[in-house]
Scaffold this motif. Structure first.
Motif, PDB file in Angstrom:
ATOM      1  N   GLU A 127       0.819  -1.205   0.000  1.00 41.96           N
ATOM      2  CA  GLU A 127       0.000   0.000   0.000  1.00 41.96           C
ATOM      3  C   GLU A 127       0.861   1.267   0.000  1.00 41.96           C
ATOM      4  O   GLU A 127       0.349   2.371  -0.001  1.00 41.96           O
ATOM      5  N   GLY A 128       2.202   1.130   0.099  1.00 42.00           N
ATOM      6  CA  GLY A 128       3.052   2.299   0.175  1.00 42.00           C
ATOM      7  C   GLY A 128       3.519   2.741  -1.190  1.00 42.00           C
ATOM      8  O   GLY A 128       2.926   2.454  -2.216  1.00 42.00           O
ATOM      9  N   GLY A 129       4.669   3.456  -1.184  1.00 40.71           N
ATOM     10  CA  GLY A 129       5.209   3.950  -2.431  1.00 40.71           C
ATOM     11  C   GLY A 129       4.869   5.409  -2.661  1.00 40.71           C
ATOM     12  O   GLY A 129       4.067   6.015  -1.956  1.00 40.71           O
ATOM     13  N   VAL A 130       5.499   5.969  -3.674  1.00 36.52           N
ATOM     14  CA  VAL A 130       5.314   7.368  -4.034  1.00 36.52           C
ATOM     15  C   VAL A 130       4.324   7.457  -5.188  1.00 36.52           C
ATOM     16  O   VAL A 130       4.513   6.818  -6.230  1.00 36.52           O
ATOM     17  N   GLY A 131       3.280   8.231  -5.013  1.00 34.76           N
ATOM     18  CA  GLY A 131       2.300   8.392  -6.078  1.00 34.76           C
ATOM     19  C   GLY A 131       2.822   9.293  -7.183  1.00 34.76           C
ATOM     20  O   GLY A 131       3.226  10.432  -6.930  1.00 34.76           O
ATOM     21  N   LEU A 132       2.843   8.791  -8.395  1.00 43.40           N
ATOM     22  CA  LEU A 132       3.316   9.567  -9.538  1.00 43.40           C
ATOM     23  C   LEU A 132       2.174  10.106 -10.388  1.00 43.40           C
ATOM     24  O   LEU A 132       2.242  11.235 -10.877  1.00 43.40           O
ATOM     25  N   LEU A 133       1.140   9.303 -10.552  1.00 43.22           N
ATOM     26  CA  LEU A 133       0.102   9.631 -11.529  1.00 43.22           C
ATOM     27  C   LEU A 133      -1.244   9.135 -11.028  1.00 43.22           C
ATOM     28  O   LEU A 133      -1.333   8.070 -10.411  1.00 43.22           O
ATOM     29  N   LYS A 134      -2.266   9.922 -11.287  1.00 39.55           N
ATOM     30  CA  LYS A 134      -3.639   9.526 -10.996  1.00 39.55           C
ATOM     31  C   LYS A 134      -4.485   9.723 -12.244  1.00 39.55           C
ATOM     32  O   LYS A 134      -4.188  10.561 -13.083  1.00 39.55           O
ATOM     33  N   TRP A 135      -5.560   8.927 -12.330  1.00 38.92           N
ATOM     34  CA  TRP A 135      -6.492   9.104 -13.447  1.00 38.92           C
ATOM     35  C   TRP A 135      -7.885   8.681 -13.018  1.00 38.92           C
ATOM     36  O   TRP A 135      -8.072   7.999 -12.018  1.00 38.92           O
ATOM     37  N   ARG A 136      -8.847   9.132 -13.793  1.00 37.29           N
ATOM     38  CA  ARG A 136     -10.249   8.873 -13.480  1.00 37.29           C
ATOM     39  C   ARG A 136     -11.027   8.696 -14.775  1.00 37.29           C
ATOM     40  O   ARG A 136     -10.739   9.346 -15.779  1.00 37.29           O
ATOM     41  N   MET A 137     -12.010   7.813 -14.733  1.00 38.70           N
ATOM     42  CA  MET A 137     -12.873   7.582 -15.894  1.00 38.70           C
ATOM     43  C   MET A 137     -14.295   7.359 -15.406  1.00 38.70           C
ATOM     44  O   MET A 137     -14.528   6.616 -14.437  1.00 38.70           O
ATOM     45  N   GLN A 138     -15.241   7.983 -16.057  1.00 36.57           N
ATOM     46  CA  GLN A 138     -16.659   7.787 -15.792  1.00 36.57           C
ATOM     47  C   GLN A 138     -17.367   7.462 -17.091  1.00 36.57           C
ATOM     48  O   GLN A 138     -16.968   7.924 -18.164  1.00 36.57           O
ATOM     49  N   SER A 139     -18.424   6.665 -16.976  1.00 32.51           N
ATOM     50  CA  SER A 139     -19.143   6.257 -18.181  1.00 32.51           C
ATOM     51  C   SER A 139     -20.565   5.872 -17.813  1.00 32.51           C
ATOM     52  O   SER A 139     -20.848   5.479 -16.681  1.00 32.51           O
ATOM     53  N   ALA A 140     -21.453   6.007 -18.770  1.00 32.00           N
ATOM     54  CA  ALA A 140     -22.838   5.540 -18.630  1.00 32.00           C
ATOM     55  C   ALA A 140     -23.111   4.346 -19.526  1.00 32.00           C
ATOM     56  O   ALA A 140     -24.264   3.907 -19.651  1.00 32.00           O
ATOM     57  N   ASP A 141     -22.045   3.801 -20.143  1.00 33.34           N
ATOM     58  CA  ASP A 141     -22.177   2.662 -21.049  1.00 33.34           C
ATOM     59  C   ASP A 141     -22.173   1.370 -20.241  1.00 33.34           C
ATOM     60  O   ASP A 141     -21.188   1.040 -19.566  1.00 33.34           O
ATOM     61  N   GLU A 142     -23.286   0.641 -20.282  1.00 36.94           N
ATOM     62  CA  GLU A 142     -23.402  -0.583 -19.483  1.00 36.94           C
ATOM     63  C   GLU A 142     -22.451  -1.674 -19.964  1.00 36.94           C
ATOM     64  O   GLU A 142     -22.108  -2.581 -19.210  1.00 36.94           O
ATOM     65  N   SER A 143     -22.005  -1.592 -21.211  1.00 36.24           N
ATOM     66  CA  SER A 143     -21.076  -2.606 -21.724  1.00 36.24           C
ATOM     67  C   SER A 143     -19.699  -2.503 -21.076  1.00 36.24           C
ATOM     68  O   SER A 143     -18.900  -3.438 -21.191  1.00 36.24           O
ATOM     69  N   MET A 144     -19.412  -1.399 -20.391  1.00 36.06           N
ATOM     70  CA  MET A 144     -18.135  -1.254 -19.706  1.00 36.06           C
ATOM     71  C   MET A 144     -18.099  -1.994 -18.370  1.00 36.06           C
ATOM     72  O   MET A 144     -17.027  -2.167 -17.786  1.00 36.06           O
TER      73      MET A 144
END
Length: 528
Positions: A373-390
């Motif tokens: 659970e440790g380490g240095v955070g380099l990058l974050k990302w986020r995705m949202q969708s309303a497509d049920e196939s995802m």
């Protein structure tokens, strides 16, 4: 005397209420009542009108007529007495003597008329008796309900006392079996671990390899409250002669939880597998971890109300000499994913060349293993969708009541995007005296009686079992009692498909060896 019908009509001839006491077609009663306003003369004092077949006995009530339709052989004196009694009931039950008041109290008036006239003949009753009959109050019934409620309350009190006695006896038995040590065992273990962690951050514990062994053992204990201990927890690393004794304390702590009623299950493989992955020690000089957390809310009738993916890329470096590096990555090219770098990262370098490096190239990354659970955070990302196939896994629940049982059929359908591991589908159940009757299942099941939850476990979902079902039977229950359904799983691929392409050393020379860990886990994944 035979009363054919008792009716209330307006002076314009509109029928507001009519109760027939003999067999009569609707067409005939409507014809008789429609003819009545034409027969009533103005200025006349008598309150009856006769035709060739019937007699109308009526009484005006403001803008309405209370009307009895009788045969011509009926005793008109008794008819007038019946009419006076019905008029008293109309004023007693209706809110107001108009169309709106009669409409709101129509059924009460019909029931009252039925108490006065039976099969066309008047009953010997008064207004007070009619009200008593319609209210249908019973002293014996009230007494029976009071006695029944007192028995229910008494049973609940006895049940609470028994449950308290059972819990107390379990605690006393646990204390007697474990002696004085286990009364403070949990506190000792927690304190011991915190002291070791603080000391390890200083210089008293020597090399980094010993520190890594200690961290692995702590992670395995903190992330695995149930089930068997991993082999790394029982194998003492070098430099720690008391490591084995600490593992014994851990086992004693788990045994005390069992004695107090906690369900410590050793044979549920999904939880064991998840904990083993989380407690894997670091071996390479540089480790990069790609983790995505999936939050999904599905509707029980189909459709999706929430779908969000939150991802992070973290860096862990064992040795300080490997800290001056840059990380080159490759993204999957998903346009729906929004990346955000750490404030200390060079944003321009990342946007132009997909390279993650510090703004100050002479500054090394922090070093030291922080566990999974440790380490240095380099990058974050986020995705949202309303497509049920995802959605990687959909759940359909079909409860149906048949007689004295509720049949619940649950099926899952997994998309071909991911191979899901350690899948656990938790279905809430109504309070049961015994475990549900599972008639068919693709996988394994376990019943948590304390929380009244049925857990459906599938070790692996791949191309061989993209769909599966389970059917169980419980006593009658409302369909809402089986929701919300919680889902948990693990996958080794992600939506972003982010990969570490290369490690670039800033001092020259050979790049340090690195490894990449990729996992997709569930956060709040449920069917409501």
């Amino acid at each position: 005397m035979v009363v054919l019908a008792a009716s209330i009509v307006s002076k314009s001839g509109k029928i507001l209420l009519s109760r027939q006491f003999v067999d009569m077609t609707r067409i005939r009663i409507e014809g008789l009542l429609a003819a009545f306003p034409k027969l009533v003369g103005t200025g006349k004092q008598h309150t009856y009108v006769e035709t060739e077949n019937v007699r109308y006995v009526y009484q005006p009530i403001e803008a309405l007529y209370l009307l009895l339709v009788t045969n011509k052989q009926s005793n008109i004196l008794e008819d007038l007495e019946t009419l006076r009694l019905l008029s008293k009931l109309v004023t007693e039950y209706s809110y107001s003597p108009d169309e709106e008041g009669i409409g709101k109290s129509a059924f009460e008036l019909i029931f009252a008329f039925d108490e006065v006239i039976c099969l066309g003949h008047k009953e010997n009753v008064t207004v007070a008796q009619v009200k008593q009959y319609c209210e249908m109050e019973s002293h014996e019934e009230k007494l029976h309900k009071l006695v029944l409620q007192s028995k229910i309350n008494e049973t609940k009190d006895v049940m609470k006392r028994k449950a308290s006695e059972i819990d107390k006896s379990k605690i006393d038995k646990n204390r007697g079996d474990k002696g004085g040590f286990m009364s403070m065992g949990s506190g000792r273990i927690e304190t011991g671990f915190s002291e070791l962690s603080i000391s390890s951050s200083g210089s008293g514990f020597g090399s980094g390899s010993g520190f890594g062994g200690l961290t692995t053992d702590l992670d395995s204990f903190s992330t695995k409250p149930k089930g068997r201990q991993p082999s790394s927890a029982t194998a003492p690393p070098k430099g720690f002669g008391m490591q084995l004794g600490k593992s014994q304390k851990t086992n004693q702590f788990l045994e005390s939880l069992k004695a107090e009623g906690e369900l410590i299950v050793d044979d549920v493989q999904p939880k064991v597998g998840t904990s083993r992955v989380a407690a894997a020690p670091l071996t390479d000089p540089v480790t990069l971890t790609v983790e995505e957390k999936l939050n999904v809310t599905l509707k029980r009738d189909g459709g999706i109300s929430n779908f969000a993916v939150e991802g992070t890329l973290s860096l862990q470096i064992l040795n300080q000499e490997d800290g001056l590096i840059q990380v080159q990555i490759e993204t999957g090219g998903n346009p729906g994913i929004l990346f955000k770098t750490h404030p200390n990262m060079n944003k321009e370098l990342f946007s132009n060349e997909n390279i993650l490096g510090l703004k100050d190239p002479n500054r090394p990354f922090p070093t030291g293993p922080g566990g999974d659970e440790g380490g240095v955070g380099l990058l974050k990302w986020r995705m949202q969708s309303a497509d049920e196939s995802m959605v990687p896994l959909t759940i359909n629940c079909w409860p149906s009541v048949s007689g004295n049982e509720t049949y619940v059929s649950i099926e899952y359908e997994a998309s071909a995007m991911f191979d899901l591991r350690n899948v656990v589908i938790s279905v809430p159940l109504p309070a049961l005296r015994e475990a549900p009757n599972v008639r068919q299942i693709d996988g394994e099941w376990r019943y948590d009686s304390r929380n009244s939850i049925l857990e459906w476990s599938i070790l692996l979902i791949d191309n061989s079992n993209r769909s599966g079902s389970m059917e169980f039977v419980v006593p009658p229950a409302d369909s809402s009692a089986f929701f919300p359904i919680s889902v948990g799983f693990l996958a080794t691929s992600t939506y972003s498909d982010l990969k570490v392409a290369n490690i670039i050393p800033l001092r020259g020379g050979a790049a340090p060896k690195f490894s990449q860990r990729t996992k997709l886990i569930t956060g709040d994944y449920k069917v409501v």
